[in-house]
Design an enzyme around this catalytic site. Structure first.
Site, PDB file in Angstrom:
ATOM      1  N   TYR A  10      -6.230   6.941   4.617  1.00 38.04           N
ATOM      2  CA  TYR A  10      -6.395   5.765   3.456  1.00 38.04           C
ATOM      3  C   TYR A  10      -5.643   4.657   3.916  1.00 38.04           C
ATOM      4  O   TYR A  10      -6.152   3.474   3.655  1.00 38.04           O
ATOM      5  CB  TYR A  10      -5.849   6.301   2.097  1.00 38.04           C
ATOM      6  CG  TYR A  10      -5.605   5.132   1.084  1.00 38.04           C
ATOM      7  CD1 TYR A  10      -6.790   4.462   0.565  1.00 38.04           C
ATOM      8  CD2 TYR A  10      -4.219   4.770   1.054  1.00 38.04           C
ATOM      9  CE1 TYR A  10      -6.264   3.540  -0.314  1.00 38.04           C
ATOM     10  CE2 TYR A  10      -4.147   3.686   0.102  1.00 38.04           C
ATOM     11  CZ  TYR A  10      -4.907   3.084  -0.315  1.00 38.04           C
ATOM     12  OH  TYR A  10      -4.786   1.800  -1.330  1.00 38.04           O
ATOM     13  N   ASP A  52      -9.029   6.767  -2.264  1.00 34.70           N
ATOM     14  CA  ASP A  52      -8.252   6.989  -2.963  1.00 34.70           C
ATOM     15  C   ASP A  52      -8.474   7.567  -4.338  1.00 34.70           C
ATOM     16  O   ASP A  52      -9.744   7.779  -4.363  1.00 34.70           O
ATOM     17  CB  ASP A  52      -7.083   5.895  -3.182  1.00 34.70           C
ATOM     18  CG  ASP A  52      -7.540   4.823  -4.156  1.00 34.70           C
ATOM     19  OD1 ASP A  52      -8.687   4.789  -4.444  1.00 34.70           O
ATOM     20  OD2 ASP A  52      -6.611   3.965  -4.695  1.00 34.70           O
ATOM     21  N   GLU A  71       0.821  -1.207  -0.073  1.00 35.74           N
ATOM     22  CA  GLU A  71      -0.075   0.153  -0.001  1.00 35.74           C
ATOM     23  C   GLU A  71       0.757   1.283   0.067  1.00 35.74           C
ATOM     24  O   GLU A  71       0.756   2.377  -0.863  1.00 35.74           O
ATOM     25  CB  GLU A  71      -0.833   0.138   1.196  1.00 35.74           C
ATOM     26  CG  GLU A  71      -2.114  -1.112   1.052  1.00 35.74           C
ATOM     27  CD  GLU A  71      -3.014  -0.871   0.020  1.00 35.74           C
ATOM     28  OE1 GLU A  71      -3.019   0.343  -0.425  1.00 35.74           O
ATOM     29  OE2 GLU A  71      -3.538  -1.922  -0.766  1.00 35.74           O
TER      30      GLU A  71
END
Length: 376
Positions: free
Chosen positions: A137, A155, A54
């Site tokens: 996020y 996102d 991520e």
């Protein structure tokens, strides 16, 4: 005596009707099960590996990330290994991905995970948010994908999908718009398989509900999409207005001694923070070589004289148009420390290549060697 007043229900009104929410979730999950890309981080349940993916995927395309993710895990296979590694080694493993603050925060967070949580990532978004580099996020992604918490995420891909599905107005960055997108994501993620659902939203935005030329005919939720129904798919979300890249020129000291070049490591913050480089100082584009040498001498804390110009390396960064002017310099006193840098080191080109160095500076190193920097 008047009867007591009934308390009003303080539960906020739902943004999505339950039937519509259930339909959207079911169709997106079914589509994801059939069409998801076979990505290496989707084959693991290791929270550390998922977290790493991520972080790397922020501002970077999937195809670029895959080999970096695999190499980084080979070099730093656990949170403990990453936490114990010197920062320059971590930055060296990150070279080429850009946005080096991500690597610095990753390293700091790993050290906190070891110190505060015994080496295991915390399982909730709230706890993850207390770690360096974790925004809303990233916390939602790791908590939902690695631990199954129904934590929302938004996102760019998710924002585009939700903007079109629910006809959300406003430009990217608008506070009212962002709040609505997060509220919608919060409602939709509740239910079975929250991690897969979040990935389905992201995957859908990346492969079908694209910024340009979206594949609406292949969309599993086309009938529920308000933008499609009203002919506004190309309007939503409105394109972000990007500022022109700022021009930046650096004078770069190419100082050779007995087959080695002087390398310097910057402080942790700012452009190329924490990375190694041929010592550099910002100048104007038209600054004469003599004045540029003086700026470099001030940064290094020693007297320098210029021996000529070895060329210019130009690199286009996301927010900067960078020019690196290579100046061959020499001095009577070889410095062991410098006011503008955290550390100095004399290295062969091969030794320098193994350090944590930005791609731009590595190109400058290659150009300097090719131009004869090590030749008398």
């Amino acid at each position: 005596m008047s009867p007591p007043r009934k308390r009003k229900d303080s539960t906020p009104e739902s943004l999505v009707a339950p039937e519509r929410r259930d339909t959207l979730r079911a169709r997106l999950l079914e589509w994801y099960d059939r069409q998801k890309r076979d990505l290496p981080w989707r084959r693991t349940r290791d929270p550390y590996a998922i977290w790493l993916s991520e972080v790397m995927l922020q501002q970077t395309q999937v195809a670029t990330v895959i080999p970096y993710w695999e190499r980084f895990l080979q070099r730093f296979p656990t949170v403990e290994a990453l936490a114990a590694a010197p920062l320059p080694d971590v930055l060296a493993g990150w070279r080429g991905l850009g946005y080096y603050s991500r690597a610095r925060n990753l390293h700091r967070a790993a050290q906190e995970v070891v110190a505060r949580f015994g080496g295991g990532l915390p399982s909730t978004a709230a706890e993850l948010l207390t770690l360096p580099g974790f925004g809303r996020y990233t916390a939602g992604a790791v908590a939902s994908i690695a631990f199954g918490e129904p934590a929302p995420l938004v996102d760019g891909n998710v924002a585009r999908v939700l903007s079109r599905l629910f006809e959300v107005e406003g430009a990217p960055g608008d506070r009212v718009r962002e709040a609505r997108l997060w509220a919608l994501a919060t409602e939709l993620v509740r239910g079975e398989r929250p991690g897969d659902f979040n990935q389905a939203l992201m995957e859908h935005g990346a492969t079908v509900c694209r910024p340009e030329n979206p594949l609406c005919l292949l969309c599993p939720v086309r009938e529920a999409c308000l933008a499609y129904r009203h002919g506004r798919v190309d309007e939503l979300p409105p394109a972000r207005v990007r500022a022109a890249p700022k021009r930046m020129t650096l004078a770069v000291a190419v100082w050779a001694h007995e087959g080695r070049l002087l390398l310097a490591r910057r402080a942790e913050k700012g452009l190329f923070g924490g990375l190694w480089e041929l010592p550099a100082a910002e100048v104007e584009d038209d600054t004469p070589d003599a004045e540029s040498s003086s700026r470099l001498a001030e940064a290094l804390g020693v007297g320098l004289s210029s021996r000529g110009h070895l060329g210019t390396v130009r690199r286009q960064l996301t927010h900067r148009a960078l020019s690196l002017r290579l100046l061959r310099v020499e001095g009577h006193q070889r410095p062991a420390q410098a006011p503008a840098f955290r550390e100095l080191r004399w290295c062969t080109p091969d030794e320098a290549s193994a350090l944590g160095m930005s791609t731009a500076m590595h190109k400058a190193l290659e150009a300097a060697v090719a131009a004869g920097a090590l030749q008398d």
